[in-house]
Structure formats: C-alpha cells, structure tokens
Design a protein around this motif. Structure first.
Motif, mmCIF file in Angstrom:
data_model
loop_
_atom_site.group_PDB
_atom_site.id
_atom_site.type_symbol
_atom_site.label_atom_id
_atom_site.label_comp_id
_atom_site.label_asym_id
_atom_site.label_seq_id
_atom_site.Cartn_x
_atom_site.Cartn_y
_atom_site.Cartn_z
ATOM 1 N N LEU A 55 0.807 -1.222 0.000
ATOM 2 C CA LEU A 55 0.000 0.000 0.000
ATOM 3 C C LEU A 55 0.842 1.275 0.000
ATOM 4 O O LEU A 55 0.281 2.371 0.063
ATOM 5 C CB LEU A 55 -0.912 0.018 1.232
ATOM 6 N N SER A 56 2.162 1.151 -0.064
ATOM 7 C CA SER A 56 2.998 2.345 0.110
ATOM 8 C C SER A 56 2.855 3.339 -1.032
ATOM 9 O O SER A 56 3.205 4.513 -0.873
ATOM 10 C CB SER A 56 4.465 1.944 0.291
ATOM 11 N N GLY A 57 2.320 2.918 -2.182
ATOM 12 C CA GLY A 57 2.037 3.855 -3.256
ATOM 13 C C GLY A 57 0.729 4.597 -3.058
ATOM 14 O O GLY A 57 0.448 5.567 -3.770
ATOM 15 N N ILE A 58 -0.054 4.154 -2.091
ATOM 16 C CA ILE A 58 -1.355 4.764 -1.803
ATOM 17 C C ILE A 58 -1.291 5.627 -0.554
ATOM 18 O O ILE A 58 -1.850 6.721 -0.500
ATOM 19 C CB ILE A 58 -2.428 3.676 -1.614
ATOM 20 N N VAL A 59 -0.590 5.139 0.467
ATOM 21 C CA VAL A 59 -0.494 5.836 1.749
ATOM 22 C C VAL A 59 0.901 5.597 2.317
ATOM 23 O O VAL A 59 1.434 4.487 2.212
ATOM 24 C CB VAL A 59 -1.587 5.330 2.716
ATOM 25 N N PRO A 60 1.557 6.615 2.876
ATOM 26 C CA PRO A 60 2.909 6.412 3.396
ATOM 27 C C PRO A 60 2.992 5.391 4.516
ATOM 28 O O PRO A 60 3.962 4.645 4.620
ATOM 29 C CB PRO A 60 3.319 7.809 3.893
ATOM 30 N N ASP A 61 1.965 5.352 5.375
ATOM 31 C CA ASP A 61 1.969 4.432 6.503
ATOM 32 C C ASP A 61 0.562 4.352 7.077
ATOM 33 O O ASP A 61 -0.279 5.219 6.803
ATOM 34 C CB ASP A 61 2.952 4.907 7.591
ATOM 35 N N ILE A 62 0.304 3.319 7.859
ATOM 36 C CA ILE A 62 -0.963 3.198 8.575
ATOM 37 C C ILE A 62 -0.747 3.798 9.955
ATOM 38 O O ILE A 62 -0.140 3.187 10.832
ATOM 39 C CB ILE A 62 -1.418 1.731 8.663
ATOM 40 N N THR A 63 -1.208 5.012 10.117
ATOM 41 C CA THR A 63 -0.972 5.768 11.339
ATOM 42 C C THR A 63 -2.293 6.162 11.980
ATOM 43 O O THR A 63 -3.356 6.126 11.356
ATOM 44 C CB THR A 63 -0.164 7.046 11.043
ATOM 45 N N ALA A 64 -2.185 6.585 13.235
ATOM 46 C CA ALA A 64 -3.364 7.103 13.922
ATOM 47 C C ALA A 64 -3.951 8.282 13.160
ATOM 48 O O ALA A 64 -5.172 8.388 12.988
ATOM 49 C CB ALA A 64 -2.984 7.505 15.348
ATOM 50 N N GLU A 65 -3.097 9.165 12.670
ATOM 51 C CA GLU A 65 -3.571 10.331 11.922
ATOM 52 C C GLU A 65 -4.296 9.912 10.646
ATOM 53 O O GLU A 65 -5.354 10.463 10.305
ATOM 54 C CB GLU A 65 -2.397 11.240 11.582
ATOM 55 N N ALA A 66 -3.749 8.912 9.934
ATOM 56 C CA ALA A 66 -4.380 8.463 8.694
ATOM 57 C C ALA A 66 -5.749 7.847 8.960
ATOM 58 O O ALA A 66 -6.705 8.060 8.202
ATOM 59 C CB ALA A 66 -3.476 7.466 7.984
ATOM 60 N N LEU A 67 -5.877 7.081 10.059
ATOM 61 C CA LEU A 67 -7.167 6.495 10.394
ATOM 62 C C LEU A 67 -8.214 7.571 10.627
ATOM 63 O O LEU A 67 -9.384 7.409 10.274
ATOM 64 C CB LEU A 67 -7.048 5.610 11.638
ATOM 65 N N GLY A 68 -7.800 8.671 11.216
ATOM 66 C CA GLY A 68 -8.726 9.768 11.489
ATOM 67 C C GLY A 68 -8.996 10.649 10.297
ATOM 68 O O GLY A 68 -9.840 11.547 10.372
ATOM 69 N N SER A 69 -8.308 10.394 9.187
ATOM 70 C CA SER A 69 -8.454 11.236 7.989
ATOM 71 C C SER A 69 -9.083 10.488 6.825
ATOM 72 O O SER A 69 -8.858 10.827 5.661
ATOM 73 C CB SER A 69 -7.073 11.780 7.569
#
Length: 287
Positions: free
Chosen positions: A26-40
C-alpha cells in the motif's frame, strides 16, 4: 479488510492482506498506517481500491504493529467473570481501567523480553479495539461506529511489579515488549459482532486460556461509551478489553514465563473470520 505493516522495525511498509494471506503493498497509496491516517478517512479510501492493482510484498516479512503512532493504550481489568474468580476478586461494578505505556508496543511475533529481576511474567490474550473516529461522551448505541477495527493483544504482565510493589498496575504492564499487537488490523465489516469471538492461548504447547467475548462483564460498546465519559478517545487509540481465565497467576501453583518459553495465541470468529495468531519466544533481559 486486513491491514498490516510489514518489514524491519522502523522501516515497515503498509500492506493489505489478502484472504489467502499474501500481502499487497500500500505504500504507493499511503505512506503508513498511522493514527492520523485512520482519522483522515484512510479506511474509506482503501475500501474503494482494486486490490489486484497493487504489487505484492515479499513473503515472510516481519509483522510490525499494524498501527503507528498510538496515542493511548487503555486496558480493562477483570472483565471476564472467570478471570475475576481465579484472581480471587469480586466482579467489578464499573470497568477497571488502567494504562499501558505505548513504548510496550511491539510486533505480533517479536521476542518478549523478561524484565530484569522478574520472576512473575505472565500472559493474557485479549481483544483489542482500535478507535477510528473521535469519541467524546458518546452513547452506547453509537459507540461501535467509532471503531476502525479489531486486533489481537497479548497483555503481558509482571505480577510482582503489578501487585507487590505498591502504586498502580501500570508498572507491571508497561515493560518493553509487553504489548504485542496484531498481526493485522481487521476492519469492522469483517467483525460485525465483537461479542462473537473465541480467544485462546498456549504456552509451550499446553492450552492455558480458552474464552469467548460473550463472557465479558462489560461489552465493547459499553466500554467505549464508558471510557469516553472520562477522556476523549482519538483515532489510533487502543482499548484492550480484558482476558479470560487461565493466566499463570491463576494456576495452582502459579506458572510464569521464563527465557525460552513459547506462546501462541489467537482470536477466531464465525465463518472462518480470524484476527490472526501471534507466536512469541521469551528471552532474558540484557542491558
């Protein structure tokens, strides 16, 4: 969806785990699975993807913690009736809450370090809830709408530090490596009912824990609502919801972990649904 972070510590790549177990990058879609990404809105964006268009990651990669940047690691004590009984403690009238330091978090299959001077390191298989939407004083009826997904937790505990050294339980819960999570985050469409899951744990090939989330004193929705009255739950926060009977402290005589011991644990649902398995080898503390 099953989401994971694969690779060596500090260099994990975000991944989507297929039904057969292979990992898509998934690194071409999102840099990482983070708390911030989950909230966005990350989960909504990933749900719209065509997984077959994503490249595969190599097999055999290490499973890191499936969420990076966890803000709070909350735990619920004595939340299974049989565990309260084996501990010799009355079933609580309200949830028993304590914190586990986020520095305890590690990958699902990473080695467990027995702390310096420890003689009573213990195991606890638990269902972990990952918050996906901010929850502040919310009702039980809408609580599950704030969940991003679920994961497997081994809430390791040093019982002497926890119970014999004064103060609060956090000392016995927060040693480095005492918070293996994963191997992956399973999103809510795969787990429609968190009270319909079986938990189990083995030590050196002997089954020590067998439980079911229907036996919780306080169910997942109630816990989320209850905790949100006392603090804001933020995306990426984890609630570890308690353990069933069969911990080392509750055996007669008690049995604790030492270097070389091997734990295998998992959570399974209906119709083949699984939160995966963890396998951990204990090793001695080294400065």
């Amino acid at each position: 969806m099953k989401l994971a972070r694969l690779g060596p510590p500090g260099a994990e790549k975000p991944a989507l785990i297929e039904a057969g177990g292979r990992a898509r990058d998934l690194s071409g879609i999102v840099p990482d699975i983070t708390a911030e990404a989950l909230g966005s809105g990350l989960l909504q964006r990933l749900a719209a993807l065509d997984p077959s268009a994503l490249p595969y990651l190599p097999d055999g990669e290490r499973f890191g913690p499936p969420v990076r940047g966890v803000g709070k690691f909350l735990c619920v004590g004595l939340n299974y009736r049989d565990h309260a009984a084996e501990s010799g403690i009355a079933i609580p009238e309200e949830p028993v809450l304590f914190m586990k330091a986020t520095s305890a978090i590690c990958g699902a299959n990473d080695a467990i370090v027995i702390p310096r001077g420890s003689l009573k390191t213990d195991w606890e298989v638990e269902l972990g809830v990952v918050i996906g939407r901010t929850a502040r004083d919310i009702p039980v009826e809408t609580a599950l709408a704030h969940v991003a997904g679920y994961l497997l937790v081994n809430d390791l505990s040093e019982r002497a530090f926890q119970l014999e050294r004064g103060g609060q339980w956090v000392k016995g819960k927060s040693c480095d490596t005492f918070g293996p999570i994963g191997p992956f985050l399973v999103t809510t469409e795969e787990i429609p009912d968190p009270q319909a899951l079986s938990l189990w744990l083995e030590v050196n090939g002997t089954r020590r824990q067998n439980g079911h989330t229907s036996d919780m004193v306080f169910d997942v929705a109630f816990l989320i609502s209850y905790i949100s009255r006392f603090m804001t739950l933020c995306p990426g926060d984890i609630i570890s919801t308690g353990t069933p009977a069969g911990v080392g402290l509750g055996l007669r005589p008690p049995v604790y972990l030492g270097p070389g011991d091997r734990m295998v644990l998992g959570i399974d649902g209906e119709a083949g649904v699984s939160l995966g398995c963890q396998t951990q080898i204990c090793r001695a503390w080294a400065q």
